[in-house]
Design an enzyme around this catalytic site. Structure first.
Site, PDB file in Angstrom:
ATOM      1  N   ASP A 404       0.825  -1.207   0.000  1.00  0.00           N
ATOM      2  CA  ASP A 404       0.000   0.000   0.000  1.00  0.00           C
ATOM      3  C   ASP A 404       0.860   1.257   0.000  1.00  0.00           C
ATOM      4  OD1 ASP A 404      -2.546   1.231   0.038  1.00  0.00           O
ATOM      5  OD2 ASP A 404      -2.320   1.658   2.167  1.00  0.00           O
ATOM      6  N   HIS A 426      -8.169   4.382  -1.256  1.00  0.00           N
ATOM      7  CA  HIS A 426      -9.089   4.629  -0.166  1.00  0.00           C
ATOM      8  C   HIS A 426     -10.139   3.538  -0.055  1.00  0.00           C
ATOM      9  CE1 HIS A 426      -7.254   8.489   0.370  1.00  0.00           C
ATOM     10  NE2 HIS A 426      -8.026   8.703   1.397  1.00  0.00           N
ATOM     11  N   ASP A 429      -8.367   0.648   1.584  1.00  0.00           N
ATOM     12  CA  ASP A 429      -8.104   0.965   2.991  1.00  0.00           C
ATOM     13  C   ASP A 429      -9.381   0.899   3.829  1.00  0.00           C
ATOM     14  OD1 ASP A 429      -5.457   1.353   2.440  1.00  0.00           O
ATOM     15  OD2 ASP A 429      -5.621   3.523   2.207  1.00  0.00           O
TER      16      ASP A 429
END
Length: 715
Positions: A404, A426, A429
């Site tokens: 990441d 995003h 995540d």
């Protein structure tokens, strides 16, 4: 999983960068989508509504002044034959008055001076030009001390191709001088000017004034194409041109969107510029034809054509593909350990032909494997697993963090930085946040209960607040201790210790005695007997409270600096609070979900949060209004209301029967909600990814357009 319409990312690599990255692909006419005029029309309607209130006061003031002047003049002019002979007919006097008034107002409207700058860019330097100017111009316009507004920047697609047009707005001529001085005094201006001269073959600038009947509208984000029509008039015809176009604009604005109209005062004299906006070229053709059906338009054309010496038309595109991502990473561990000694070395293992999003997705694959082993060995979150299972969780999460982090470096290496990358980061995540809650709860043997729910609340609130912070401040800030770095490494350590100690039961013992800390009489016995999980709850509460307050302060400070109402932004926290009020109420009313089916419920709640964050990041990237709505929370609200009916009827004698029932019916309802969430969020993700890929002419998981020879060789 793209949840950053372009904005906020708790542990993305781009989120860990201390620099800003620009998507510098030049706009092209092929990017304009056809058959989207209904979207354009709605945006235009909203845009005009915003302007209406502001313009109403100016119109009323001008009308009062006009009536007062007309009344005063009418007293001096009679209506008999002698008066007509001396002063002319009433129709002729009105035209003379309009021209006279037009002349007065044109000269009196001196609040703004506009400059139009034409850059003829070398064909092989277009991308470099977009990257250079696309970063410098908005930056200069955004500095209050420069006192200048960038009306817009466009690239010519039909007409003088590779010609870029920029229109600036200054506070009178004194403001023009002051703005030029401020910008050229900037320490980086000399370097910018040097680079610019290597990219363009010519530059043309004129100073203009806007017509009083057609004030320049604020920058708009309606999309579509622009047409800049330039007329060179015969000398001495400017006032008559304005007189006729005052009526012509009233006819045309019923079917066409006008941006502004200017006449040149210094530079190419007798030149007039009209700027229009259309959804696409086909709509341009249709709306121009519709103009002939508007009363007064035919007469405007008939009267103005003889005034024209020469005319030119350019079809232009906004530089909407400019993308600027701003992030600050203050993590000491990231800056002085991970970046120089780990991430910078691992990135070399990946070929230049591998897309950044493919690296992100591969890293997420390790987390999915961890979840599968958890579901197999401890679906109830309270059973000890083989040590290798915990070790695999530790390794998998560390690899996820690494992948990441380096996807941003890969994007910069391959020159693929852009909004899709941040959205993808995003989204991943956001999903990982709720999944790691389950893994942590399993490692700590929390089981199905309120402790797992509390951990879920803290984790999702942290991610939500960070995204909310970035939406308002326009910058992602990672503190000295941050979740994407230190937080993830802490979980890596917890999994590793669990593997070493032989299972999650180790964490169930009192922490202080286990660490060899002797009992002190001043300590409450309850505190001394708290297990590791209890201490984690206390520590997490303190950190969460501090970070939330700090983010709120950052947001209010940023809004205050921009002249916006600071506390209004706090309303953005209400959707999260409302959703969690429903979550807690639902679990309290249905303990069978809390104590037997918390794992699928966590999946469901994680998708609710991911959808909220996804909408928020998309709004940030598109500069849209804050998204308060979340359709995925409505089933929970309905379930709570439905469950309250029998309770109220039992307590106060007034209520309603439950339509959903209890027990297995609630379990079925919860799984139905999970299915709905997967469908809605999945559709949202696919729609945004496809839209961005189509607009930017890119692919999501592979590199469609290698940016450099180095990348091409890598492929």
């Amino acid at each position: 999983m793209f949840t950053r319409r372009l904005a906020t990312k708790a542990s993305s690599a781009r989120a860990l960068s201390t620099t800003s990255h620009n998507l510098s692909k030049a706009p092209a006419l092929a990017d304009v989508q056809i058959d989207t005029h209904h979207v354009f029309d709605q945006r235009q309607k909203d845009f005009r509504a915003d302007l209406a209130a502001r313009a109403k006061r100016d119109r009323e003031q001008h009308e009062r002044e006009r009536l007062e002047k007309d009344a005063a003049k009418q007293k001096r002019v009679g209506s008999g034959p002698i008066s007509k002979l001396i002063y002319g007919t009433e129709e002729g006097r009105k035209m003379d008055q309009d021209i006279e008034r037009s002349f007065s107002q044109v000269l009196a409207r001196g609040k703004y001076v506009h400059s139009v700058v034409f850059h003829e860019v070398k064909p092989d330097k277009v991308e470099e030009y977009v990257e250079l100017v696309g970063g410098w111009y908005p930056r200069m316009a955004g500095m209050p001390e420069n006192k200048v507004n960038l009306v817009g920047s466009w690239r010519t697609e039909v007409g003088d191709c590779d010609t870029f047009v920029h229109i600036w707005e200054y506070q009178r001529y004194a403001g023009y001088h002051a703005s030029l001085h401020a910008i050229q005094s900037h320490p980086e201006f000399a370097e910018f000017d040097r680079k610019l001269k290597t990219l363009i073959s010519s530059k043309k600038t004129s100073l203009m004034q806007e017509f009083s009947f057609w004030p320049t509208s604020p920058p708009r984000q309606l999309g579509g194409v622009f047409e800049l029509r330039t007329y060179t008039l015969h000398p001495g015809n400017l006032l008559e041109w304005e007189h006729h176009w005052r009526k012509g604009l009233e006819a045309r604005k019923e079917v066409m969107e006008g941006v502004g109209a200017w006449f040149v005062q210094i530079g190419a004299l007798n030149e007039v510029h009209h700027l229009w906006q259309f959804p696409d070229l086909q709509e341009r053709k249709g709306r121009r034809e519709q103009s002939w059906g508007q009363a007064g338009w035919a007469e405007t054309v008939h009267r103005t054509v003889p005034l024209i010496q020469k005319m030119n038309s350019r079809i232009m595109l906004e530089k909407l593909k400019e993308y600027k991502y701003s992030a600050v990473d203050r993590s000491l561990l990231s800056q002085y350990v991970l970046k120089p000694y780990w991430w910078s070395q691992v990135i070399k293992l990946f070929p230049l032909s591998m897309a950044p999003n493919a690296i992100t997705l591969t890293g997420f694959g390790f987390v999915i494997v961890n979840i599968l082993t958890m579901l197999y060995y401890t679906p109830t979150l309270d059973q000890d697993c083989p040590s290798w299972v915990y070790a695999s969780w530790s390794i998998g999460l560390f690899l996820y963090q690494t992948f990441d982090a380096i996807d941003g470096s890969q994007a910069r290496r391959t020159k693929q930085s852009g909004p899709l990358g941040e959205l993808f980061d995003h989204g991943v995540d956001a999903l990982n946040t709720s999944l790691e809650v389950l893994l942590f709860a399993a490692a700590m043997n929390f089981g199905h209960g309120w402790r797992t729910v509390v951990v879920l609340f803290g984790s999702l609130l942290t991610f939500y607040v960070q995204t909310w912070d970035e939406y308002h401040t326009k910058t992602l800030t990672l503190g000295v201790v941050s979740g994407p770095v230190e937080g993830i490494l802490a979980l890596v350590a917890v999994y590793a210790v669990t593997a070493y100690m032989g299972g999650g039961s180790y964490w169930q013992q009192p922490m202080l005695p286990a660490l060899g800390v002797p009992y002190v009489s001043v300590l409450p016995k309850a505190f001394y007997r708290m297990d590791f999980g209890d201490f984690y709850m206390v520590y997490g509460t303190l950190v969460l409270g501090f970070n939330t307050v700090e983010s709120a302060r950052n947001v209010m400070k940023s809004r205050k600096e921009r002249g916006e109402e600071p506390t209004e932004a706090l309303l953005g926290l209400l959707p999260f609070a409302g959703t969690w009020a429903c979550i807690v109420s639902y679990l309290y009313l249905h303990p069978e979900i809390l104590h037997a089916h918390i794992v699928p419920f966590v999946f469901f709640v994680g998708l609710i949060n991911a959808y909220s964050v996804g909408q928020m990041i998309t709004a940030h990237l598109t500069k849209s209004s804050f998204p308060f709505q979340n359709i995925l929370a409505l089933p929970l609200l309905y379930a709570v209301i439905d469950s309250l009916g029998p309770i109220l009827e039992d307590k106060i004698g007034f209520g309603w029967p439950s339509a959903l029932g209890d027990g297995v019916y609630q379990v079925a309802f919860m799984f139905s909600c999970l299915g709905l969430a997967i469908g809605v969020y999945g559709s949202f993700v696919v729609d945004v990814i496809v839209s961005i890929c189509d607009y930017l002419d890119i692919w999501c998981l592979t590199i469609k357009h290698p940016a450099t020879e180095e990348v091409k060789k890598g492929q």
